[in-house]
Design a protein around this motif. Structure first.
Motif, PDB file in Angstrom:
ATOM      1  N   VAL A   1       0.872  -1.180   0.000  1.00  0.00           N
ATOM      2  CA  VAL A   1       0.000   0.000   0.000  1.00  0.00           C
ATOM      3  C   VAL A   1       0.906   1.226   0.000  1.00  0.00           C
ATOM      4  N   PRO A   2       0.437   2.327  -0.571  1.00  0.00           N
ATOM      5  CA  PRO A   2       1.281   3.522  -0.595  1.00  0.00           C
ATOM      6  C   PRO A   2       1.670   3.960   0.816  1.00  0.00           C
ATOM      7  N   ASP A   3       2.933   4.329   0.954  1.00  0.00           N
ATOM      8  CA  ASP A   3       3.416   4.859   2.224  1.00  0.00           C
ATOM      9  C   ASP A   3       3.385   6.384   2.115  1.00  0.00           C
ATOM     10  N   PRO A   4       2.443   7.025   2.799  1.00  0.00           N
ATOM     11  CA  PRO A   4       2.314   8.481   2.637  1.00  0.00           C
ATOM     12  C   PRO A   4       3.517   9.233   3.177  1.00  0.00           C
ATOM     13  N   GLY A   5       4.255   8.606   4.100  1.00  0.00           N
ATOM     14  CA  GLY A   5       5.423   9.271   4.676  1.00  0.00           C
ATOM     15  C   GLY A   5       6.540   9.454   3.679  1.00  0.00           C
TER      16      GLY A   5
ATOM     17  N   ARG B   1      -2.323  -3.543 -11.476  1.00  0.00           N
ATOM     18  CA  ARG B   1      -2.565  -3.788 -10.050  1.00  0.00           C
ATOM     19  C   ARG B   1      -1.862  -2.738  -9.195  1.00  0.00           C
ATOM     20  N   VAL B   2      -0.684  -2.347  -9.615  1.00  0.00           N
ATOM     21  CA  VAL B   2       0.050  -1.336  -8.858  1.00  0.00           C
ATOM     22  C   VAL B   2      -0.659   0.019  -8.973  1.00  0.00           C
ATOM     23  N   GLN B   3      -1.133   0.322 -10.167  1.00  0.00           N
ATOM     24  CA  GLN B   3      -1.905   1.568 -10.339  1.00  0.00           C
ATOM     25  C   GLN B   3      -3.155   1.548  -9.470  1.00  0.00           C
ATOM     26  N   ASP B   4      -3.831   0.391  -9.440  1.00  0.00           N
ATOM     27  CA  ASP B   4      -5.065   0.287  -8.644  1.00  0.00           C
ATOM     28  C   ASP B   4      -4.766   0.468  -7.150  1.00  0.00           C
ATOM     29  N   ALA B   5      -3.648  -0.110  -6.707  1.00  0.00           N
ATOM     30  CA  ALA B   5      -3.287   0.016  -5.291  1.00  0.00           C
ATOM     31  C   ALA B   5      -3.009   1.475  -4.942  1.00  0.00           C
ATOM     32  N   ALA B   6      -2.381   2.177  -5.861  1.00  0.00           N
ATOM     33  CA  ALA B   6      -2.123   3.604  -5.622  1.00  0.00           C
ATOM     34  C   ALA B   6      -3.443   4.370  -5.576  1.00  0.00           C
ATOM     35  N   ARG B   7      -4.296   4.094  -6.540  1.00  0.00           N
ATOM     36  CA  ARG B   7      -5.565   4.816  -6.668  1.00  0.00           C
ATOM     37  C   ARG B   7      -6.462   4.596  -5.451  1.00  0.00           C
ATOM     38  N   ALA B   8      -6.425   3.386  -4.897  1.00  0.00           N
ATOM     39  CA  ALA B   8      -7.274   3.083  -3.740  1.00  0.00           C
ATOM     40  C   ALA B   8      -6.949   3.997  -2.566  1.00  0.00           C
ATOM     41  N   ALA B   9      -5.733   4.544  -2.554  1.00  0.00           N
ATOM     42  CA  ALA B   9      -5.344   5.456  -1.476  1.00  0.00           C
ATOM     43  C   ALA B   9      -5.238   6.892  -1.989  1.00  0.00           C
ATOM     44  N   GLU B  10      -5.906   7.164  -3.118  1.00  0.00           N
ATOM     45  CA  GLU B  10      -5.906   8.524  -3.705  1.00  0.00           C
ATOM     46  C   GLU B  10      -4.524   8.980  -4.169  1.00  0.00           C
ATOM     47  N   PHE B  11      -3.694   8.007  -4.530  1.00  0.00           N
ATOM     48  CA  PHE B  11      -2.401   8.334  -5.139  1.00  0.00           C
ATOM     49  C   PHE B  11      -2.412   7.857  -6.594  1.00  0.00           C
ATOM     50  N   GLU B  12      -1.365   8.203  -7.323  1.00  0.00           N
ATOM     51  CA  GLU B  12      -1.176   7.624  -8.657  1.00  0.00           C
ATOM     52  C   GLU B  12       0.311   7.343  -8.865  1.00  0.00           C
ATOM     53  N   VAL B  13       0.580   6.344  -9.731  1.00  0.00           N
ATOM     54  CA  VAL B  13       1.961   6.158 -10.182  1.00  0.00           C
ATOM     55  C   VAL B  13       2.077   6.861 -11.526  1.00  0.00           C
ATOM     56  N   GLY B  14       3.257   7.363 -11.821  1.00  0.00           N
ATOM     57  CA  GLY B  14       3.401   8.227 -12.992  1.00  0.00           C
ATOM     58  C   GLY B  14       3.469   7.489 -14.309  1.00  0.00           C
ATOM     59  N   VAL B  15       3.775   6.194 -14.275  1.00  0.00           N
ATOM     60  CA  VAL B  15       3.949   5.477 -15.535  1.00  0.00           C
ATOM     61  C   VAL B  15       2.645   4.807 -15.939  1.00  0.00           C
ATOM     62  N   ASP B  16       2.335   4.939 -17.230  1.00  0.00           N
ATOM     63  CA  ASP B  16       1.123   4.310 -17.751  1.00  0.00           C
ATOM     64  C   ASP B  16       1.341   3.955 -19.218  1.00  0.00           C
ATOM     65  N   LEU B  17       0.862   2.783 -19.593  1.00  0.00           N
ATOM     66  CA  LEU B  17       0.988   2.359 -20.988  1.00  0.00           C
ATOM     67  C   LEU B  17      -0.140   1.390 -21.326  1.00  0.00           C
ATOM     68  N   ALA B  18      -0.361   1.228 -22.632  1.00  0.00           N
ATOM     69  CA  ALA B  18      -1.540   0.476 -23.084  1.00  0.00           C
ATOM     70  C   ALA B  18      -1.533  -0.970 -22.597  1.00  0.00           C
TER      71      ALA B  18
ATOM     72  N   PRO C   1       0.011  12.496  -5.211  1.00  0.00           N
ATOM     73  CA  PRO C   1      -1.437  12.635  -5.016  1.00  0.00           C
ATOM     74  C   PRO C   1      -2.176  12.602  -6.347  1.00  0.00           C
ATOM     75  N   ARG C   2      -3.285  11.910  -6.344  1.00  0.00           N
ATOM     76  CA  ARG C   2      -4.058  11.771  -7.575  1.00  0.00           C
ATOM     77  C   ARG C   2      -4.793  13.071  -7.861  1.00  0.00           C
TER      78      ARG C   2
END
Ligand code: MLT
Ligand code: ZN
Length: 454
Positions: free
Chosen positions: A98-102, A116-133, A214-215
């Protein structure tokens, strides 16, 4: 060590059920362009870093090369096996934290899919910067091992800018770990960055630590029909100057759109076909402001024929599908696929000359990609097999002549190593060889990738 001895040791390391042979290697032995296929000795699926280490040591003792593989979505033959290699599949190393806010970080096993990693970030209102098709199949280990680019490089940088740590097994079985997530940590050489983008040739990446941010609350997307590449470049420049939070600027052409529509993946977005379409997305605090900013930029550019702007998730997804469906729609046509980049000011001239180069090889280019980085996915259709190498050579030389990169984001793998000299000096390549020789003197990891034979 005999083949039977190697198999016995691999089974002891990971368990019988995770050493696959025969028909079970389907899905691991061929890449999905169908161009890279081999007969592996076995596919081995370790379930922990220590098991990865055991597999590496077993292969080293037997003198059998191994190739790390994540989601097998690569396009340059880096992760698909050659005959006689062991495939080390990372797919069971799929724990996602889970994202570590610290620290603003998220830890994941190399084999976890990007989705799955993007979803885990999103569940905590974060995002990861990398995205591809290919997010649903591509793994974060592969994303790091290839320094994946994708559609969000404009705002977030490539994967390199987002990897804050990793753990990896080297060819001698030693395990290097940088997982503290400290943004300031200048202790010696930066092994994390060395292994990022090493395409499986220097280590097997087992865990990664990615930055999360932050998302943004709102997103808006524009799809714009344009007269041609010069107008698209003008739009890019206008967007860059005028739209805060610009997140992606992608492009496609009439030919690609026609194929996507014919395949039933999207409806034609505009009544009239246009030579070039640009997809731009921005993030910010509220959708109305973003829509306004995008519309204003579009309105100030000459050569715009039509435009659609969307802010809801469903409408944006429809616009993105027009762009993201390209790879799958093109795959059955077996294009000569060349991922390249040229400086944006050279883009129009490069594209104009490309048609001639493709035609000389009997083919016809379909182009799409990441306009913001001058990153063009050149897919040349209809090239007779005996002329594919000539077309590849001519396109890559044209790229070099325009001051571009022969591999913008897909890497070198086996596909482009003969052209490495078009992108790096002799001194650079010699230094790369010394790095490879120092970390993997026996050539155990992904031989025949990245570096040309001497
Ligand atoms: C993309 O941008 O869609 C990918 O890099 C895949 C491709 O080039 O086909
Ligand atoms: Zn791409």
């Amino acid at each position: 060590v005999s083949a039977a001895g190697l198999l016995a040791r691999l089974r002891a390391a990971v368990g019988d059920a995770h050493v696959l042979r025969g028909g079970l290697v389907a899905g691991y032995d061929t890449d999905w362009t169908g161009r890279w296929q081999g007969r592996p000795v076995a596919v081995v699926r370790p379930g922990s870093t220590n098991e990865v280490r055991e597999v590496v040591l077993a292969c080293a003792a037997a003198g059998v090369p191994l190739v790390p593989q994540g989601g097998n979505t690569g396009l340059v033959g880096a992760a698909a096996p050659a005959d006689g290699e062991v495939v080390l599949s990372t797919r069971r190393l799929d724990a996602v934290g889970v994202p570590d806010p610290g620290t603003g970080t998220l830890e994941a096993g190399a084999g976890a899919t990007l989705q799955r990693v993007q979803d885990a970030a999103r569940a905590a209102e974060f995002e990861v910067g990398v995205d591809l098709a290919s997010r649903g199949s591509a793994t974060v280990g592969g994303v790091v091992a290839t320094n994946a680019g994708g559609a969000r490089v404009l705002r977030a940088g490539t994967t390199r800018q987002q990897v804050l740590g990793l753990e990896a097994v080297l060819a001698d079985g030693s395990i290097v770990t940088r997982m503290s997530g400290l943004p300031k940590d200048n202790v010696g050489y930066d092994l994390v960055q060395l292994l990022t983008g090493s395409e499986g040739t220097l280590a097997v990446i087992t865990r990664v630590l990615l930055q999360v941010t932050p998302r943004p609350p709102a997103r808006a997307t524009a799809l714009v029909a344009l007269d041609g590449v010069p107008a698209a470049v003008e739009l890019l420049i206008t967007l860059r100057a005028g739209v805060a939070g610009l997140d992606a600027v992608e492009f496609l052409t009439a030919d690609g759109l026609e194929l996507v529509v014919a395949a039933g993946r999207a409806r034609a977005p505009f009544a009239e076909p246009a030579p070039v379409l640009v997809l731009a997305e921005a993030v910010g605090l509220d959708a109305d402001t973003l829509v306004e900013a995008l519309a204003e930029a579009v309105a100030s550019v000459s050569g715009v024929r039509d435009a659609a702007v969307a802010a809801s998730d469903a409408d944006r997804a429809r616009l993105w599908e027009v762009r993201e469906a390209h790879t799958e729609v093109l795959a059955p046509l077996r294009p000569v696929k060349l991922d390249v980049a040229v400086p944006v000011p050279a883009l129009a001239a490069f594209v104009a000359e490309l048609s001639g180069v493709a035609a000389a090889g009997g083919g016809h280019p379909v182009l799409f990609g990441h306009l913001a980085e001058g990153n063009v996915h050149v897919n040349v259709l209809g090239v007779p097999p005996e002329r594919e190498l000539d077309v590849t050579d001519a396109v890559l030389r044209l790229v070099a002549a325009h001051g571009g990169s022969i591999s913008a984001e897909h890497g070198i793998g086996r596909a482009k190593r003969e052209w490495l000299h078009l992108g790096r000096s002799a001194a650079d390549i010699a230094a790369m060889r010394r790095v490879k020789a120092a970390l993997d003197p026996a050539g155990l990891l992904s031989p025949g990738r990245v570096l040309p034979d001497v």
